[in-house]
Each structure stands twice: as structure tokens, then as C-alpha cells.
Design a protein around this motif. Sequence first.
Motif, short mmCIF file in Angstrom:
data_model
loop_
_atom_site.label_atom_id
_atom_site.label_comp_id
_atom_site.label_asym_id
_atom_site.label_seq_id
_atom_site.Cartn_x
_atom_site.Cartn_y
_atom_site.Cartn_z
N GLU A 327 -11.50 -26.34 -5.87
CA GLU A 327 -11.80 -25.01 -6.42
C GLU A 327 -11.58 -23.92 -5.38
OE1 GLU A 327 -15.75 -25.25 -7.89
OE2 GLU A 327 -15.20 -26.29 -9.74
N LYS A 328 -11.94 -24.26 -4.11
CA LYS A 328 -11.75 -23.28 -3.04
C LYS A 328 -10.26 -23.00 -2.81
CE LYS A 328 -12.98 -22.42 1.78
NZ LYS A 328 -13.67 -22.97 2.97
N GLU A 329 -9.45 -24.09 -2.79
CA GLU A 329 -8.01 -23.93 -2.60
C GLU A 329 -7.39 -23.13 -3.74
OE1 GLU A 329 -6.64 -27.90 -2.29
OE2 GLU A 329 -7.21 -28.14 -0.17
N THR A 330 -7.82 -23.43 -4.94
CA THR A 330 -7.31 -22.69 -6.11
C THR A 330 -7.70 -21.23 -6.02
OG1 THR A 330 -7.49 -24.68 -7.47
CG2 THR A 330 -7.33 -22.58 -8.62
N ALA A 331 -8.94 -20.98 -5.61
CA ALA A 331 -9.42 -19.60 -5.50
C ALA A 331 -8.63 -18.84 -4.43
CB ALA A 331 -10.92 -19.59 -5.17
N VAL A 332 -8.35 -19.53 -3.29
CA VAL A 332 -7.59 -18.88 -2.22
C VAL A 332 -6.17 -18.57 -2.69
CG1 VAL A 332 -6.55 -19.23 0.06
CG2 VAL A 332 -8.93 -19.88 -0.35
N ALA A 333 -5.52 -19.55 -3.37
CA ALA A 333 -4.15 -19.33 -3.87
C ALA A 333 -4.11 -18.19 -4.88
CB ALA A 333 -3.64 -20.62 -4.52
N ASN A 334 -5.10 -18.18 -5.76
CA ASN A 334 -5.16 -17.09 -6.74
C ASN A 334 -5.39 -15.75 -6.07
OD1 ASN A 334 -4.75 -18.84 -8.87
ND2 ASN A 334 -6.94 -19.14 -9.28
N GLY A 335 -6.19 -15.79 -5.00
CA GLY A 335 -6.46 -14.55 -4.27
C GLY A 335 -5.21 -14.02 -3.59
N VAL A 336 -4.45 -14.95 -2.95
CA VAL A 336 -3.20 -14.54 -2.28
C VAL A 336 -2.20 -14.01 -3.30
CG1 VAL A 336 -1.20 -15.40 -1.00
CG2 VAL A 336 -3.51 -16.12 -0.36
N LYS A 337 -2.10 -14.75 -4.41
CA LYS A 337 -1.18 -14.33 -5.46
C LYS A 337 -1.53 -12.95 -5.99
CE LYS A 337 0.77 -16.00 -9.84
NZ LYS A 337 0.71 -17.08 -10.85
N LYS A 338 -2.80 -12.72 -6.21
CA LYS A 338 -3.24 -11.43 -6.72
C LYS A 338 -3.00 -10.32 -5.69
CE LYS A 338 -7.22 -9.19 -8.91
NZ LYS A 338 -7.13 -7.97 -8.17
N LEU A 340 -0.68 -10.30 -3.34
CA LEU A 340 0.76 -10.01 -3.30
C LEU A 340 1.18 -9.17 -4.50
CD1 LEU A 340 2.13 -13.49 -2.15
CD2 LEU A 340 1.98 -11.37 -0.79
N ALA A 341 0.66 -9.52 -5.67
CA ALA A 341 0.98 -8.76 -6.88
C ALA A 341 0.50 -7.33 -6.75
CB ALA A 341 0.37 -9.44 -8.10
N ASP A 342 -0.73 -7.21 -6.22
CA ASP A 342 -1.28 -5.86 -6.04
C ASP A 342 -0.44 -5.07 -5.04
OD1 ASP A 342 -3.25 -6.45 -7.83
OD2 ASP A 342 -4.80 -6.86 -6.30
N ALA A 344 2.76 -5.52 -4.35
CA ALA A 344 4.05 -5.19 -4.98
C ALA A 344 3.89 -4.03 -5.94
CB ALA A 344 4.58 -6.43 -5.71
N ASP A 345 2.81 -4.07 -6.71
CA ASP A 345 2.55 -2.98 -7.66
C ASP A 345 2.36 -1.67 -6.91
OD1 ASP A 345 2.74 -4.77 -9.72
OD2 ASP A 345 0.57 -5.02 -9.99
N ALA A 346 1.62 -1.74 -5.80
CA ALA A 346 1.37 -0.53 -5.01
C ALA A 346 2.68 0.02 -4.43
CB ALA A 346 0.37 -0.83 -3.90
N ALA A 347 3.53 -0.91 -3.90
CA ALA A 347 4.82 -0.48 -3.32
C ALA A 347 5.72 0.13 -4.40
CB ALA A 347 5.51 -1.68 -2.67
N ALA A 348 5.75 -0.49 -5.58
CA ALA A 348 6.57 0.04 -6.67
C ALA A 348 6.08 1.41 -7.10
CB ALA A 348 6.53 -0.95 -7.85
N ALA A 349 4.77 1.53 -7.17
CA ALA A 349 4.18 2.82 -7.57
C ALA A 349 4.51 3.89 -6.54
CB ALA A 349 2.67 2.66 -7.74
#
Length: 396
Positions: A327-338, A340-342, A344-349
Motif C-alpha cells: 500500500e505504501k509503494e502504491t501510495a508513493v507511485a500514485n503520489g509521484v504520478k500525481k 508529475l501530472a500536476d 505538467a499541467d502547471a507548465a502547460a498553463a
Amino acid sequence: MAISRRKFLGCLTAALGTTTGAGALAHAASNKQFKGYPDSFGVLFDSTKCIGCRKCEQACNTVNSLAEPEKPFDDLGVLDTKRRTGEATYTVVNKFGNALDFSSNRFAKTQCNHCKEPACASACFVKALKKDPSGAVVYDESLCVGCRYCMVACPFNVPAYTYNDPLTPKVTKCTMCLPRIKEGKLPGCVEICPKEALVFGKRSDLVKLGWKRISQKPDHYTEHLYGEHEMGGTNWLYLSSVPFEDIGMREDLGVTPAPQFTSGALGSVPIIVGLWPVLLTGVYAISKRKDKIAREEQDDAVQTAQTLAAEEMKTQLSKLSATMTKEKETAVANGVKKALADAADAAAAKAAKKAEKEAAAKSEAEKGATAEGAAAEGATAKDAEKTADDSPKEEK
């Protein structure tokens, strides 16, 4: 103390050979009568004053920390059934008389009578029961081997046994509240009695008090102080207005102390005296061996249960740790993914905003250039017009 079956039988055979083959004579115990402790205490129960309220039962239950009965102590319906003392009931009150005639009802309290020469103590070969100078017959659980001879010997059918306790069974009965007496207090039943049907004091004084009441009211009392001489005398004495057999008490006991009966019986059968120590040693050893095995089995069961519990806990902790790690690994991966997405969204904006700003600036520049061009064209036209006006006109 462990003893094998073969060793036990060997001892038994040796005892038989010694007793019968050698012509040895076994001698009974001494016939010397014990006169009792002169300053011992006792209780006088006057059945004519008892109202059957069962308060004495309640006090006994509380003082001895016994289990609560199925029916509460204020339920007097239990008096309709004859009861006896038991493993968790050291005293009981019974009702006697005609059920259809309430005025004929008589009540009698039953508990250990604390004999001056107790039959139970004379039958106990390990001295777990003995007469205390206070007057009480006391019981030492640590010495008891569970033979229950005391229950057979008691003429009043008082001692009980905790059969429901397989590991540490014991004999139970009234103690005359000896711990309270040593603290200078009254026995619980005596203290709570609302009609003073129970009187505590020195036995010698109670005997005098009992006969004084009889002599003062000869028509009210039966001319008999029960317990003064029965079985050599008891420290619990009784008064009644009717024959004692009418309130459930034995009147066939005589005045001979129980140890004298025991002495005579052993003297008339010499072999019993020779076998008695061997037989009882065997009973004692077997009983102790059984208790030891029971304790070992209990310890093994506890140890096994603890081991299984520890292993189960270890397994559960391992599973929980693996689950938490995943669960910790999944949470970390989801956190990194989010993240990076954030980002990218900020850079695009940011890029869109910059492009929008640059487009706006370009638009403004283009508008300025157009305005300047128009102004220049206007000025040129205006200059041309002025030049035309200033040129000389041809004469007609």
C-alpha cells in the motif's frame, strides 16, 4: 511424592505380612476423653425467636465471599423445600410445621455445630481438620488429600465438597467466622439477626444462659439444651419449644464423643490399624500424582496455546507488513504520478498564459503599426493637397 503401582502393592503386601504373620497386636487410639477448651466460644440459637428471614444466610454468603444463589435471599419460597448446607452454602434455614397452619411454623438454622471432639477431625488422617482453642473446627486446605472421610464421619451431615473444581477441590463448611472473631467482631449471622435469635459468647456462659431461659419459661421451652452433651458436646447450642426431632435435628446420637467410637472400631479389627497408614499413603500419593499430572497437562496446554498464538500473531504481522508495504509503494507511485501530472499541467498553463500574453502584445503592436500607417497616408494626402493649392493657376 510419587509412588508406582508396584511399590504401592509391595508396601501393602508387607503390611499384610507384618500384621497377620508376625502376630503383632494393633492398639487402638487412646480412650482418654477430651474435655474441650474451657474458654472456647460458641453460639446459642433460640429457634423460638427465629422468623425465617434468611438474613443469616445472606450475611454468611457475604462474609465468606460465596457465589450468589440462584434465588435472592429475600425469596422465602425456598423455605418450602428442605435444604442442607453445600459447597457454596455454609448455613441454611429450614421451615417445619403444617403448611396450612402458619402459626405452627417453626424455623431451624443449620451449619457446622463445631463439636468439642469433632468426628470429622478424628477421621482426617492428615489433620486437615482440627479443633481450634477458639471453639471453631478449622480446615487447612493445603493438607487435605480429598479422601472425604470427614463427610462420612460427620453425624450432622455438614461438610460439603467442591466437586465442580477438578484441579483444586476442597471441603467447605461453616468456620464460625473465626477470622472475624480474631478481629474482635461477631460472627456474621449473629451480627445481622434482627430478632436476636443468635447469641455469641463463651460456651460455658451460653450453657448457663440456655438453662436460665428454660427455667424462667418452662412452658415455652423443651427441657433440653441441644448440644450440651450430644456427641460429647458442641459449641453450637439450641433451644426449642418442640421436640428437636420436629425441627429436623437428630436425637439418636447419644453423648459419647466420636473419637471413642473410632478408637473402639480400630481396636476390634487389628489389621485395619496396620493397613491404615499404607492405604492412606497410597491414596495420598495417587491423589498428589493425579494433581501433578493435571497441573503438567494444564501447563502444556497453556504453553501450546501460547506458542500457537505467537505463531499466528507472527503470521498476521507478516501479512500486515506486506500489505502495508504494498500500500505504501502504491501510495508513493500514485503520489509521484500525481505530482508529475500536476507539474505538467502547471507548465502547460504557464506556457499557454505566456503565449496568450505574447499574442496580445503582438496584436497591440500590429494595431499601433496600422494606426501609424494610416496617419502617414493622411499626412501625405494632406501635403499633396496643399501643394496643389499653392501651384499658380493658368490665366484664361
